[in-house]
Design a protein around this motif. Structure first.
Motif, PDB file in Angstrom:
ATOM      1  N   GLY A   1      33.326  75.316  47.918  1.00  0.00           N
ATOM      2  CA  GLY A   1      32.961  75.848  46.596  1.00  0.00           C
ATOM      3  C   GLY A   1      31.527  75.504  46.239  1.00  0.00           C
ATOM      4  O   GLY A   1      30.792  76.335  45.708  1.00  0.00           O
TER       5      GLY A   1
ATOM      6  N   PHE B   1      28.495  78.084  45.588  1.00  0.00           N
ATOM      7  CA  PHE B   1      27.734  77.973  44.342  1.00  0.00           C
ATOM      8  C   PHE B   1      26.243  77.825  44.629  1.00  0.00           C
ATOM      9  O   PHE B   1      25.413  78.527  44.059  1.00  0.00           O
TER      10      PHE B   1
ATOM     11  N   ALA C   1      29.525  84.881  36.679  1.00  0.00           N
ATOM     12  CA  ALA C   1      30.311  83.649  36.827  1.00  0.00           C
ATOM     13  C   ALA C   1      31.382  83.559  35.743  1.00  0.00           C
ATOM     14  O   ALA C   1      32.517  83.141  36.013  1.00  0.00           O
ATOM     15  N   ALA C   2      31.051  83.958  34.526  1.00  0.00           N
ATOM     16  CA  ALA C   2      32.012  83.894  33.423  1.00  0.00           C
ATOM     17  C   ALA C   2      33.174  84.858  33.655  1.00  0.00           C
ATOM     18  O   ALA C   2      34.319  84.532  33.322  1.00  0.00           O
TER      19      ALA C   2
ATOM     20  N   VAL D   1      34.438  85.845  36.634  1.00  0.00           N
ATOM     21  CA  VAL D   1      35.310  85.262  37.661  1.00  0.00           C
ATOM     22  C   VAL D   1      36.117  84.103  37.081  1.00  0.00           C
ATOM     23  O   VAL D   1      37.326  83.997  37.288  1.00  0.00           O
ATOM     24  N   THR D   2      35.458  83.232  36.328  1.00  0.00           N
ATOM     25  CA  THR D   2      36.143  82.086  35.730  1.00  0.00           C
ATOM     26  C   THR D   2      37.199  82.547  34.726  1.00  0.00           C
ATOM     27  O   THR D   2      38.317  82.022  34.705  1.00  0.00           O
ATOM     28  N   GLY D   3      36.852  83.512  33.893  1.00  0.00           N
ATOM     29  CA  GLY D   3      37.802  84.016  32.903  1.00  0.00           C
ATOM     30  C   GLY D   3      39.046  84.601  33.534  1.00  0.00           C
ATOM     31  O   GLY D   3      40.170  84.346  33.084  1.00  0.00           O
TER      32      GLY D   3
ATOM     33  N   ALA E   1      40.219  83.861  36.523  1.00  0.00           N
ATOM     34  CA  ALA E   1      40.977  82.747  37.125  1.00  0.00           C
ATOM     35  C   ALA E   1      41.739  81.965  36.061  1.00  0.00           C
ATOM     36  O   ALA E   1      42.920  81.646  36.242  1.00  0.00           O
ATOM     37  N   PHE E   2      41.100  81.666  34.934  1.00  0.00           N
ATOM     38  CA  PHE E   2      41.768  80.905  33.872  1.00  0.00           C
ATOM     39  C   PHE E   2      42.910  81.697  33.245  1.00  0.00           C
ATOM     40  O   PHE E   2      43.869  81.123  32.742  1.00  0.00           O
TER      41      PHE E   2
ATOM     42  N   TYR F   1      48.820  72.781  34.536  1.00  0.00           N
ATOM     43  CA  TYR F   1      47.737  73.459  33.826  1.00  0.00           C
ATOM     44  C   TYR F   1      47.911  73.205  32.342  1.00  0.00           C
ATOM     45  O   TYR F   1      48.998  73.387  31.785  1.00  0.00           O
TER      46      TYR F   1
ATOM     47  N   ARG G   1      45.470  73.041  28.447  1.00  0.00           N
ATOM     48  CA  ARG G   1      44.174  73.179  27.780  1.00  0.00           C
ATOM     49  C   ARG G   1      43.742  71.823  27.273  1.00  0.00           C
ATOM     50  O   ARG G   1      44.521  71.092  26.677  1.00  0.00           O
TER      51      ARG G   1
END
Length: 156
Positions: free
Chosen positions: A19, A23, A56-57, A59-61, A63-64, A81, A83
């Motif tokens: 990763g 990155f 990036a946001a 992909v992260t969004g 995934a989350f 998982y 928050r």
């Protein structure tokens, strides 16, 4: 506070390394590891940085959003998982402001600083030394303020 006792998957370390490689390669390929590109963005001359951050946001969004619906636990650590919300308080505002000033002065953020070394920018080592020194000083300051708070609480 002791760290939770857990066994990590044997591929955890190698996957974190992969990763990091992805990155770093992405930062270098998009030229975000070059301080002058970041400074051009901060001076409203180059708008590539928001596109990189937006990618990036996304992909992260995704995934989350999706991963907790597919799995109930993290595959590498076994952690559930959940928050972890941090309140927006004075420390976040002040710390974020200080970070932003440092980013603006150096033209580089911590992740991109390491990638910048990878593309041959050895002068960025000064910024890394400054980041480590700043983090160390903040840790010393925080531990002293917590000691002071504990002493005051025990005196009551």
């Amino acid at each position: 506070m002791a760290a939770p006792d857990r066994t990590e998957h044997p591929l955890f370390g190698p996957l974190v390394l992969v990763g990091g490689l992805v990155f770093g390669f992405g930062l270098a390929y998009s030229h975000m590891a070059r301080p002058e590109v970041v400074l051009d963005f901060l001076q409203f001359e180059d708008f590539g940085l928001p596109f990189v951050m937006f990618g990036a946001a996304i992909v992260t969004g995704i995934a989350f959003f999706l991963v907790p619906r597919i799995r109930d636990r993290a595959p590498m650590t076994g952690d559930a998982y959940e928050r972890r919300l941090k309140p927006f308080d004075r420390n976040v505002l002040i710390g974020g402001s200080i970070f932003g000033v440092g980013w603006g002065l150096s033209g580089i953020c911590p992740g991109a600083a390491y990638a910048s070394i990878g593309i041959g920018n050895v002068t960025i080592l000064w910024a890394l030394v400054g980041m480590f020194a700043g983090a160390y000083l903040q840790g010393v300051w925080r531990s002293r303020s917590q000691d002071t708070d504990a002493t005051a609480a025990s005196a009551d």
